[in-house]
Design an enzyme around this catalytic site. Structure first.
Site, PDB file in Angstrom:
ATOM      1  N   HIS A   1      33.652   6.101   4.034  1.00  0.00           N
ATOM      2  CA  HIS A   1      33.673   7.400   3.344  1.00  0.00           C
ATOM      3  C   HIS A   1      34.184   8.558   4.193  1.00  0.00           C
ATOM      4  O   HIS A   1      33.619   9.657   4.171  1.00  0.00           O
ATOM      5  CB  HIS A   1      32.279   7.715   2.808  1.00  0.00           C
ATOM      6  CG  HIS A   1      31.827   6.805   1.703  1.00  0.00           C
ATOM      7  ND1 HIS A   1      32.688   6.078   0.923  1.00  0.00           N
ATOM      8  CD2 HIS A   1      30.574   6.505   1.233  1.00  0.00           C
ATOM      9  CE1 HIS A   1      31.999   5.370   0.028  1.00  0.00           C
ATOM     10  NE2 HIS A   1      30.716   5.609   0.194  1.00  0.00           N
TER      11      HIS A   1
ATOM     12  N   HIS B   1      31.477  10.656  -5.817  1.00  0.00           N
ATOM     13  CA  HIS B   1      30.375   9.755  -5.493  1.00  0.00           C
ATOM     14  C   HIS B   1      29.044  10.166  -6.113  1.00  0.00           C
ATOM     15  O   HIS B   1      28.001  10.133  -5.446  1.00  0.00           O
ATOM     16  CB  HIS B   1      30.256   9.678  -3.962  1.00  0.00           C
ATOM     17  CG  HIS B   1      29.676   8.413  -3.440  1.00  0.00           C
ATOM     18  ND1 HIS B   1      28.323   8.155  -3.422  1.00  0.00           N
ATOM     19  CD2 HIS B   1      30.261   7.315  -2.906  1.00  0.00           C
ATOM     20  CE1 HIS B   1      28.113   6.966  -2.886  1.00  0.00           C
ATOM     21  NE2 HIS B   1      29.264   6.435  -2.572  1.00  0.00           N
ATOM     22  N   SER B   2      29.031  10.555  -7.390  1.00  0.00           N
ATOM     23  CA  SER B   2      27.749  10.899  -8.024  1.00  0.00           C
ATOM     24  C   SER B   2      26.898   9.657  -8.243  1.00  0.00           C
ATOM     25  O   SER B   2      27.421   8.561  -8.481  1.00  0.00           O
ATOM     26  CB  SER B   2      27.978  11.604  -9.367  1.00  0.00           C
ATOM     27  OG  SER B   2      28.191  12.973  -9.141  1.00  0.00           O
ATOM     28  N   TYR B   3      25.593   9.847  -8.164  1.00  0.00           N
ATOM     29  CA  TYR B   3      24.618   8.791  -8.448  1.00  0.00           C
ATOM     30  C   TYR B   3      24.009   9.095  -9.828  1.00  0.00           C
ATOM     31  O   TYR B   3      23.395  10.136 -10.006  1.00  0.00           O
ATOM     32  CB  TYR B   3      23.485   8.819  -7.427  1.00  0.00           C
ATOM     33  CG  TYR B   3      23.776   8.201  -6.085  1.00  0.00           C
ATOM     34  CD1 TYR B   3      24.743   8.716  -5.234  1.00  0.00           C
ATOM     35  CD2 TYR B   3      23.030   7.101  -5.646  1.00  0.00           C
ATOM     36  CE1 TYR B   3      24.966   8.160  -3.983  1.00  0.00           C
ATOM     37  CE2 TYR B   3      23.251   6.537  -4.392  1.00  0.00           C
ATOM     38  CZ  TYR B   3      24.222   7.069  -3.569  1.00  0.00           C
ATOM     39  OH  TYR B   3      24.437   6.521  -2.330  1.00  0.00           O
TER      40      TYR B   3
ATOM     41  N   GLN C   1      34.389   0.944  -7.706  1.00  0.00           N
ATOM     42  CA  GLN C   1      33.260   0.407  -6.945  1.00  0.00           C
ATOM     43  C   GLN C   1      32.015   0.707  -7.778  1.00  0.00           C
ATOM     44  O   GLN C   1      31.726   1.866  -8.081  1.00  0.00           O
ATOM     45  CB  GLN C   1      33.150   1.089  -5.566  1.00  0.00           C
ATOM     46  CG  GLN C   1      32.003   0.576  -4.695  1.00  0.00           C
ATOM     47  CD  GLN C   1      32.403  -0.609  -3.798  1.00  0.00           C
ATOM     48  OE1 GLN C   1      33.572  -0.973  -3.711  1.00  0.00           O
ATOM     49  NE2 GLN C   1      31.421  -1.207  -3.132  1.00  0.00           N
TER      50      GLN C   1
ATOM     51  N   ASN D   1      35.206   4.747   0.672  1.00  0.00           N
ATOM     52  CA  ASN D   1      34.925   3.314   0.844  1.00  0.00           C
ATOM     53  C   ASN D   1      35.261   2.884   2.284  1.00  0.00           C
ATOM     54  O   ASN D   1      35.357   3.728   3.167  1.00  0.00           O
ATOM     55  CB  ASN D   1      35.625   2.447  -0.210  1.00  0.00           C
ATOM     56  CG  ASN D   1      34.766   1.256  -0.602  1.00  0.00           C
ATOM     57  OD1 ASN D   1      34.249   0.539   0.260  1.00  0.00           O
ATOM     58  ND2 ASN D   1      34.581   1.045  -1.893  1.00  0.00           N
ATOM     59  N   ARG D   2      35.433   1.589   2.505  1.00  0.00           N
ATOM     60  CA  ARG D   2      35.435   1.082   3.889  1.00  0.00           C
ATOM     61  C   ARG D   2      36.829   0.768   4.430  1.00  0.00           C
ATOM     62  O   ARG D   2      37.700   0.322   3.681  1.00  0.00           O
ATOM     63  CB  ARG D   2      34.569  -0.176   3.976  1.00  0.00           C
ATOM     64  CG  ARG D   2      33.116   0.098   3.656  1.00  0.00           C
ATOM     65  CD  ARG D   2      32.188  -1.090   3.889  1.00  0.00           C
ATOM     66  NE  ARG D   2      30.811  -0.622   3.908  1.00  0.00           N
ATOM     67  CZ  ARG D   2      30.073  -0.409   2.815  1.00  0.00           C
ATOM     68  NH1 ARG D   2      30.552  -0.665   1.619  1.00  0.00           N
ATOM     69  NH2 ARG D   2      28.838   0.050   2.934  1.00  0.00           N
TER      70      ARG D   2
ATOM     71  N   GLU E   1      32.521   4.525  -8.842  1.00  0.00           N
ATOM     72  CA  GLU E   1      33.511   5.232  -8.034  1.00  0.00           C
ATOM     73  C   GLU E   1      34.899   4.669  -8.305  1.00  0.00           C
ATOM     74  O   GLU E   1      35.234   3.585  -7.829  1.00  0.00           O
ATOM     75  CB  GLU E   1      33.186   5.047  -6.548  1.00  0.00           C
ATOM     76  CG  GLU E   1      31.752   5.352  -6.178  1.00  0.00           C
ATOM     77  CD  GLU E   1      31.315   4.606  -4.915  1.00  0.00           C
ATOM     78  OE1 GLU E   1      32.062   4.579  -3.930  1.00  0.00           O
ATOM     79  OE2 GLU E   1      30.215   4.024  -4.928  1.00  0.00           O
TER      80      GLU E   1
END
Ligand code: BGC
Length: 381
Positions: free
Chosen positions: A132, A206-208, A318, A102-103, A346
């Site tokens: 990331h 981070h899977s989609y 997230q 994340n940021r 996430e």
């Protein structure tokens, strides 16, 4: 591909343990890194035919085949067919992201009175941040993997040592990520880390997901539940403002199962800033089980009947709705991944935690162990 000796050994071990005949693990060389090093891939299979592929490159989940209500298996993740494809992965498909997922606002944070500067590799709303793990985060490293077989499960253990100063982060960080596929259709992801100097850590999977198994279909009809009564409002740079806010009466209230598309275009500032869902929710963390985990999310695709239930030991999640997918990334089977054809769930610490005194601490010191666990439990409804 070379026939690996380890695969034979593991297949033998698999045969010795009390497991169904068709469950097990296979190891192969997936391809070569630009510097010539081999990157391996493991295929994990369980008793009901679920199959996970994991590679040493980026500690990435390459694919996950899950049965639907008719028992038909389909891959429910976005990604690439070949290592070459994964080398160009700019969307973080399937990846293990770190050192800080994340940021981090403006790529800057202070620790024990010293300021650290990270590369800024992302700028939503024109505001730069570190996203990331930086230019070459953990998802772009070659990890060292080892397959294992256990009673009722098999998996892959992956290790990576991040040198002191890598991407601007202090301290040498020793990281281990373990993927385990169980015979009761759980994919477990665990990350452990220790350091030799104070640092900040937030390692994220981070899977989609597109549970329909059709990567060209929108996920807007997936039904989502988030076990969270609060979210983190952000500035236009998607950096949390500091305080958490109630989801009550907002399109971010997923406490009851709701179709993602039902409110995604709603007239609500947080949705406008992020171009859809791309926020951190603070998990209620009610009633952690004996294993220290609590429910985070439930995702259901009404068409296929596939259900994913996610539990974790982390304070936030997230939910990213695939708003930045625009057909540029061409993945498995030549499919161009379009807007909102997959979503990420996430579990993690709060975004920008190192700069937010209200957030749970993201600092890891020598002698402490960072531990993040996610259980993805699949079923049919
Ligand atoms: C973030 C998105 C970002 C995406 C990149 C997600 O974790 O929330 O803002 O664009 O990762 O793949």
């Amino acid at each position: 591909m070379r026939p690996p000796l380890l695969a034979t050994t593991l297949a033998l071990m698999s045969a010795l343990l009390p497991r169904p005949a068709d469950a097990g693990i296979l190891e192969a060389v997936y391809g070569q890194m630009p510097d010539g090093r081999d990157a391996k891939i493991w295929t994990l299979s369980n008793a009901s035919g679920m199959e996970a592929k994991v590679t040493e490159y980026g500690a990435i989940l390459v694919s996950l085949k899950v049965p639907d209500k008719e028992g038909k298996l389909a891959d429910v993740t976005h990604g690439y067919d070949t290592l070459e494809g994964w080398l160009g992965n700019t969307s973080y498909f399937g990846a293990t992201v770190g050192r800080f997922g994340n940021r981090i606002a403006h790529g800057k944070f202070s620790l024990d009175g010293k300021e650290y500067s990270l590369a800024t590799n992302n700028d939503p709303g024109g505001i730069p941040c570190a996203l990331h793990g930086g230019i070459e985060g953990f998802c772009k490293k070659l990890w060292k993997g080892e397959g294992f077989v256990a009673d009722g499960a098999c998996g892959v253990r992956l290790a990576y040592t991040s040198p002191d100063g890598e991407e601007g982060y202090p301290g040498e960080l020793s990281v281990e990520v373990v993927y385990t596929l169980t015979d009761d259709n759980q994919l477990v992801w665990e990350a452990t880390a220790t350091t030799d100097a104070p640092t900040v850590v937030n390692i994220v999977h981070h899977s989609y997901w597109n549970l329909s198994g059709d990567p060209s279909k929108s996920i807007n009809d997936h039904e989502l539940t988030l076990h969270a009564g609060h979210y983190l409002p952000t500035d236009p740079g998607l950096i949390p403002l500091g305080e958490k806010a109630s989801v009550e009466g907002t399109p971010l209230d997923f406490r009851k199962p709701t179709a993602i598309g039902a409110r995604v275009e709603g007239d609500f500032e947080a949705l406008e800033l992020a171009g859809g869902y791309d926020h951190a929710w603070v998990l209620d963390a009610a009633e952690p089980g004996e294993d220290g985990l609590f429910p985070a999310a439930r995702l259901r695709d009404p068409g296929s009947g596939r259900v994913l239930q996610l539990s974790t030991n982390q304070p936030a999640i997230q939910f990213y709705g695939g708003n930045f997918l625009d057909g540029t990334a061409v993945g498995k089977g030549g499919v161009a991944y379009q807007h909102r054809t997959a979503l990420c769930l996430e579990t993690e610490n709060w975004p920008d935690a190192p700069n937010n005194p209200k957030a749970p601490s993201a600092v890891l010191r020598p002698g402490e162990t960072y531990y993040h666990k996610m259980v993805h439990a699949f079923s049919i409804e």
